[in-house]
Design a protein around this motif. Sequence first.
Motif, mmCIF file in Angstrom:
data_model
loop_
_atom_site.group_PDB
_atom_site.id
_atom_site.type_symbol
_atom_site.label_atom_id
_atom_site.label_comp_id
_atom_site.label_asym_id
_atom_site.label_seq_id
_atom_site.Cartn_x
_atom_site.Cartn_y
_atom_site.Cartn_z
ATOM 1 N N SER A 1 0.863 -1.187 0.000
ATOM 2 C CA SER A 1 0.000 0.000 0.000
ATOM 3 C C SER A 1 0.896 1.232 0.000
ATOM 4 O O SER A 1 2.025 1.192 0.496
ATOM 5 C CB SER A 1 -0.896 0.031 1.245
ATOM 6 N N PHE A 2 0.381 2.324 -0.564
ATOM 7 C CA PHE A 2 1.165 3.554 -0.596
ATOM 8 C C PHE A 2 0.241 4.759 -0.684
ATOM 9 O O PHE A 2 -0.748 4.757 -1.409
ATOM 10 C CB PHE A 2 2.120 3.575 -1.801
ATOM 11 N N GLN A 3 0.606 5.781 0.090
ATOM 12 C CA GLN A 3 -0.056 7.075 -0.062
ATOM 13 C C GLN A 3 0.977 8.171 0.136
ATOM 14 O O GLN A 3 1.913 8.038 0.925
ATOM 15 C CB GLN A 3 -1.212 7.246 0.920
ATOM 16 N N TYR A 4 0.830 9.250 -0.628
ATOM 17 C CA TYR A 4 1.767 10.353 -0.527
ATOM 18 C C TYR A 4 1.550 11.108 0.774
ATOM 19 O O TYR A 4 0.464 11.120 1.335
ATOM 20 C CB TYR A 4 1.605 11.303 -1.718
ATOM 21 N N LYS A 5 2.615 11.749 1.232
ATOM 22 C CA LYS A 5 2.538 12.544 2.453
ATOM 23 C C LYS A 5 1.465 13.625 2.300
ATOM 24 O O LYS A 5 1.326 14.219 1.227
ATOM 25 C CB LYS A 5 3.912 13.189 2.704
ATOM 26 N N ASP A 6 0.733 13.887 3.349
ATOM 27 C CA ASP A 6 -0.345 14.897 3.367
ATOM 28 C C ASP A 6 -1.473 14.565 2.407
ATOM 29 O O ASP A 6 -2.207 15.445 1.956
ATOM 30 C CB ASP A 6 0.203 16.302 3.032
ATOM 31 N N ASN A 7 -1.587 13.286 2.026
ATOM 32 C CA ASN A 7 -2.674 12.876 1.139
ATOM 33 C C ASN A 7 -3.475 11.779 1.843
ATOM 34 O O ASN A 7 -2.929 10.769 2.274
ATOM 35 C CB ASN A 7 -2.086 12.344 -0.184
ATOM 36 N N GLU B 1 -5.935 9.873 0.626
ATOM 37 C CA GLU B 1 -6.297 8.697 -0.170
ATOM 38 C C GLU B 1 -5.059 7.875 -0.544
ATOM 39 O O GLU B 1 -4.009 8.423 -0.868
ATOM 40 C CB GLU B 1 -7.017 9.138 -1.455
ATOM 41 N N LYS B 2 -5.204 6.573 -0.500
ATOM 42 C CA LYS B 2 -4.115 5.681 -0.899
ATOM 43 C C LYS B 2 -4.049 5.587 -2.418
ATOM 44 O O LYS B 2 -5.059 5.412 -3.083
ATOM 45 C CB LYS B 2 -4.326 4.291 -0.305
ATOM 46 N N VAL B 3 -2.831 5.716 -2.945
ATOM 47 C CA VAL B 3 -2.634 5.567 -4.392
ATOM 48 C C VAL B 3 -2.658 4.074 -4.744
ATOM 49 O O VAL B 3 -3.213 3.678 -5.764
ATOM 50 C CB VAL B 3 -1.299 6.207 -4.829
ATOM 51 N N ALA C 1 -3.937 6.145 -11.810
ATOM 52 C CA ALA C 1 -4.223 4.802 -11.278
ATOM 53 C C ALA C 1 -3.054 4.260 -10.451
ATOM 54 O O ALA C 1 -3.211 3.290 -9.718
ATOM 55 C CB ALA C 1 -4.541 3.848 -12.417
ATOM 56 N N GLY C 2 -1.862 4.879 -10.586
ATOM 57 C CA GLY C 2 -0.714 4.460 -9.763
ATOM 58 C C GLY C 2 0.339 3.673 -10.496
ATOM 59 O O GLY C 2 1.175 3.018 -9.861
ATOM 60 N N LYS C 3 0.352 3.725 -11.840
ATOM 61 C CA LYS C 3 1.333 2.937 -12.606
ATOM 62 C C LYS C 3 2.759 3.400 -12.315
ATOM 63 O O LYS C 3 3.636 2.593 -11.990
ATOM 64 C CB LYS C 3 1.026 3.067 -14.114
ATOM 65 N N THR C 4 2.989 4.703 -12.456
ATOM 66 C CA THR C 4 4.329 5.250 -12.206
ATOM 67 C C THR C 4 4.721 5.079 -10.749
ATOM 68 O O THR C 4 5.872 4.752 -10.432
ATOM 69 C CB THR C 4 4.379 6.738 -12.610
ATOM 70 N N ILE D 1 0.079 -8.428 -18.958
ATOM 71 C CA ILE D 1 -0.353 -7.027 -18.890
ATOM 72 C C ILE D 1 -1.200 -6.868 -17.632
ATOM 73 O O ILE D 1 -2.144 -7.628 -17.391
ATOM 74 C CB ILE D 1 -1.171 -6.631 -20.135
ATOM 75 N N LEU D 2 -0.831 -5.859 -16.819
ATOM 76 C CA LEU D 2 -1.615 -5.540 -15.622
ATOM 77 C C LEU D 2 -2.441 -4.294 -15.898
ATOM 78 O O LEU D 2 -1.904 -3.290 -16.381
ATOM 79 C CB LEU D 2 -0.700 -5.266 -14.426
ATOM 80 N N VAL D 3 -3.708 -4.364 -15.605
ATOM 81 C CA VAL D 3 -4.587 -3.209 -15.785
ATOM 82 C C VAL D 3 -4.859 -2.617 -14.403
ATOM 83 O O VAL D 3 -5.509 -3.245 -13.562
ATOM 84 C CB VAL D 3 -5.913 -3.608 -16.469
ATOM 85 N N LEU D 4 -4.320 -1.418 -14.172
ATOM 86 C CA LEU D 4 -4.490 -0.767 -12.871
ATOM 87 C C LEU D 4 -5.646 0.220 -12.910
ATOM 88 O O LEU D 4 -5.796 0.981 -13.873
ATOM 89 C CB LEU D 4 -3.210 -0.021 -12.466
ATOM 90 N N THR D 5 -6.460 0.161 -11.871
ATOM 91 C CA THR D 5 -7.510 1.159 -11.665
ATOM 92 C C THR D 5 -7.339 1.718 -10.256
ATOM 93 O O THR D 5 -6.424 1.329 -9.526
ATOM 94 C CB THR D 5 -8.909 0.531 -11.804
ATOM 95 N N GLU D 6 -8.204 2.623 -9.871
ATOM 96 C CA GLU D 6 -8.122 3.203 -8.527
ATOM 97 C C GLU D 6 -8.330 2.141 -7.443
ATOM 98 O O GLU D 6 -7.950 2.342 -6.289
ATOM 99 C CB GLU D 6 -9.153 4.324 -8.371
ATOM 100 N N ASP D 7 -8.908 1.015 -7.821
ATOM 101 C CA ASP D 7 -9.153 -0.059 -6.849
ATOM 102 C C ASP D 7 -8.036 -1.088 -6.810
ATOM 103 O O ASP D 7 -8.132 -2.093 -6.108
ATOM 104 C CB ASP D 7 -10.482 -0.762 -7.174
#
Length: 576
Positions: free
Chosen positions: A345-351, A353-355, A377-380, A544-550
Amino acid sequence: MNQNLKKMISYYKPYRAVFAADMLFATLSAAVALTIPLVVRYVTSTLIYQQPQMMLRKLFLIGIGLFVLLALDCYSRFFIGNYGHVMGAKMEYDMRAELFGHLQKLSFSFYDDAKVGQLMSRVTADLFDITELLHHGPENIILSVLKIVGAFVILLNINGWLALAAFAVLPVMFVFAFVLNKRMRRAFQQNRIKIAEINEQIEDNLSGIRVVKSFANEAIENEKFRHGNDGFLAAKKNSYHYMGSFQAGVGVFTTLIQVNVILAGGVLIAKGMVTVNDLVTFLLYIGVFTDPIRTLVDFTEQFQNGYTGFERFQEIMNIEPEIQDANDAVALTDVKGTIDFENVSFQYKDNQEKVLNRINLHVPAGAYMALVGSSGAGKTTLCSLIPRFYDVTGGCIRVDGKDVRKVTLKSLRDHIGMVQQDVYLFAGTIFENIRYGKPDATREEVIAAAKNANAHEFIMAFPDGYDTDIGQRGIKLSGGQKQRLSIARVFLKNPPVLIFDEATSALDNESERVVQESLEKLAKNRTTFVIAHRLTTIQNAQKILVLTEDGIAESGSHEELLARGGVYEKLYHMHY
């Protein structure tokens, strides 16, 4: 403040010998200044009453002695002005190297919020003022203190009542200086902030000058700059208001010392308690006494500039890198390239919502993995976690079974090659930019890498070939050319793990086709992550991985995902 002063003083340590010599010559210079009025007193009170022949002989000896003192004073000033300044420059060199090295260690999260112009201000202007203080401060203090104390002792010996008249003003002056000093410090801190803001604005404007001109927004930029410049001027006015009050007050107090001595001297002469010769000598010493007070006034401004600069320097130095080697970190060796995401799991500082949320993924060594999905969606981000540009906020990532947080950053990143979406080329030649991927590479290796990236042909079209200067950020090259040079860097590095973040996004169709063939050739037997918007570039991917917000919504080969008729199939038909 005490902690900062201790740290500031520690920079003298490598230059103790030069510093000691600097202080010695400052002491000698002060001694010369204190000696000359005593010679004047001797001549006017004793020598003039002796026989002419004896007087001339003694004057000759006094003249020789004065020339020796002047020569000593001349060399003392030269040493302070030359070697003392070199010592200051070396200290500035050390601090700048320390600050630059620290900036290299700071994590991506720091640079997400930092402004380049403000950092530049700390590396240049702030450090110059600090070293001016570190060089001139001690010598100004020792010169001033010796002159004041020496003059005070001599004045007491000449006449205690005149000394009392001279020094009666000092307590009031020191209280005045203390109060104004605190206000000046706050004002100079505000100056530093405003200077950094202007540097930030200039850097931002000049970096984006082509955008400014394309929108014909020069007037808007001038207005933005005027607003910042007005803030800087207001801050300067405020600091100069306090500085002017300080200098005027101290100037009045120093003049008041002379007025007190003249008035008291006149009264004492009338009462027969002091001679005219003693009063003349006393007035000469008042000059010796008040000069260092004025020096201390100038030092106050220098101290405010230098110390507020050092506080800002320490602000950066006290920031701990969020990403750094663990105490028990080991070097990563013999990398095969198996990568596992375990409940990541990952979320940016001061954010809030989890990316990324609880991502589980096994990537075998040598696998060719593609990531697709909508922006955000969090690919990068997912790929940035592998080389630890950011640390996971939950779960862990393993390379060949080793947690990336338990291996050294250098060894981890040495085994990962990246071509990022935002291509950055350094000022310099094409050859230097490609060789950045492997600093000890030969010219033949660089050329081979450029050929693999389909860059050799356009490079040789330039009159200077690989020695062509590409300008700031590669401004003389097209977008596709810059992208191919950045790809050539990774070909040269030849790592076991590859990450391509939309690496072909700026290429035309023909270049894309050739580079894609090269990428696939390079990716053979290497673990490869490809982030792509153009789905044509990933159709040969093993998975191929398909990333969404979920999270990971779908995974499979190109054909499998099309047959499934889900998110990937919609993306595919959106493009074609």
